[in-house]
Design a protein around this motif. Sequence first.
Motif, PDB file in Angstrom:
ATOM      1  N   MET A  45     -36.487 -34.046 -38.207  1.00 24.04           N
ATOM      2  CA  MET A  45     -37.431 -34.977 -37.591  1.00 24.04           C
ATOM      3  C   MET A  45     -37.455 -36.307 -38.336  1.00 24.04           C
ATOM      4  N   GLU A  46     -37.496 -36.245 -39.654  1.00 22.35           N
ATOM      5  CA  GLU A  46     -37.498 -37.472 -40.456  1.00 22.35           C
ATOM      6  C   GLU A  46     -36.219 -38.256 -40.250  1.00 22.35           C
ATOM      7  N   TYR A  47     -35.080 -37.569 -40.210  1.00 22.23           N
ATOM      8  CA  TYR A  47     -33.798 -38.234 -39.999  1.00 22.23           C
ATOM      9  C   TYR A  47     -33.757 -38.934 -38.641  1.00 22.23           C
ATOM     10  N   ALA A  48     -34.380 -38.304 -37.654  1.00 20.79           N
ATOM     11  CA  ALA A  48     -34.411 -38.866 -36.299  1.00 20.79           C
ATOM     12  C   ALA A  48     -35.555 -39.872 -36.118  1.00 20.79           C
ATOM     13  N   ARG A  49     -36.306 -40.097 -37.194  1.00 22.83           N
ATOM     14  CA  ARG A  49     -37.468 -40.999 -37.161  1.00 22.83           C
ATOM     15  C   ARG A  49     -38.504 -40.566 -36.125  1.00 22.83           C
ATOM     16  N   GLU A  50     -38.684 -39.260 -36.029  1.00 31.22           N
ATOM     17  CA  GLU A  50     -39.722 -38.689 -35.162  1.00 31.22           C
ATOM     18  C   GLU A  50     -40.880 -38.283 -36.056  1.00 31.22           C
ATOM     19  N   TYR A  51     -41.975 -39.021 -35.941  1.00 29.56           N
ATOM     20  CA  TYR A  51     -43.098 -38.803 -36.855  1.00 29.56           C
ATOM     21  C   TYR A  51     -44.244 -38.024 -36.214  1.00 29.56           C
ATOM     22  N   LEU A  54     -31.728 -27.490 -33.992  1.00 27.72           N
ATOM     23  CA  LEU A  54     -31.186 -26.966 -35.243  1.00 27.72           C
ATOM     24  C   LEU A  54     -30.306 -25.743 -34.986  1.00 27.72           C
ATOM     25  N   ALA A  55     -30.782 -24.831 -34.179  1.00 30.50           N
ATOM     26  CA  ALA A  55     -29.990 -23.635 -33.856  1.00 30.50           C
ATOM     27  C   ALA A  55     -28.704 -24.006 -33.124  1.00 30.50           C
ATOM     28  N   ALA A  56     -28.808 -24.938 -32.186  1.00 28.07           N
ATOM     29  CA  ALA A  56     -27.637 -25.351 -31.409  1.00 28.07           C
ATOM     30  C   ALA A  56     -26.598 -26.039 -32.298  1.00 28.07           C
ATOM     31  N   SER A  63     -27.616 -33.487 -34.810  1.00 23.68           N
ATOM     32  CA  SER A  63     -28.978 -33.230 -34.332  1.00 23.68           C
ATOM     33  C   SER A  63     -29.640 -34.506 -33.844  1.00 23.68           C
ATOM     34  N   ASN A  64     -29.388 -35.601 -34.539  1.00 20.89           N
ATOM     35  CA  ASN A  64     -29.946 -36.884 -34.108  1.00 20.89           C
ATOM     36  C   ASN A  64     -29.361 -37.309 -32.766  1.00 20.89           C
ATOM     37  N   GLU A  65     -28.065 -37.090 -32.601  1.00 20.65           N
ATOM     38  CA  GLU A  65     -27.420 -37.405 -31.317  1.00 20.65           C
ATOM     39  C   GLU A  65     -28.046 -36.593 -30.187  1.00 20.65           C
ATOM     40  N   LEU A  66     -28.252 -35.311 -30.434  1.00 19.35           N
ATOM     41  CA  LEU A  66     -28.845 -34.456 -29.405  1.00 19.35           C
ATOM     42  C   LEU A  66     -30.268 -34.886 -29.078  1.00 19.35           C
ATOM     43  N   TYR A  67     -31.019 -35.283 -30.081  1.00 18.48           N
ATOM     44  CA  TYR A  67     -32.404 -35.708 -29.847  1.00 18.48           C
ATOM     45  C   TYR A  67     -32.463 -37.055 -29.135  1.00 18.48           C
TER      46      TYR A  67
END
Length: 97
Positions: free
Chosen positions: A12-18, A33-35, A65-69
Amino acid sequence: MKVSEVTIKELMEYAREYNTEDPEVIKTFTTILAACKTYIKGYTGLDDKAMDMKEDLTVALMVLSNELYDNRTFTVENDKVNIVIKSILDMHSINLL
């Protein structure tokens, strides 16, 4: 950091989702994460133990994970794989045909 040590909070932090308390966001990152772990295992042919020995795979996990989000909508702009992810995963792939 090992792949097995990556937490949902770190993703979440890496994706800047707070919005870390929202159950839907937590559920999304749990799935991501699982994917990502499954994708890396399938791409490289490595098991969990072997993945943990390659710390650069953690970077691939974070970027993937960031790409997927970031790209949760069903649109395709191009058919290109992220070159950073591809390069890291290719270095450790043991299931080449």
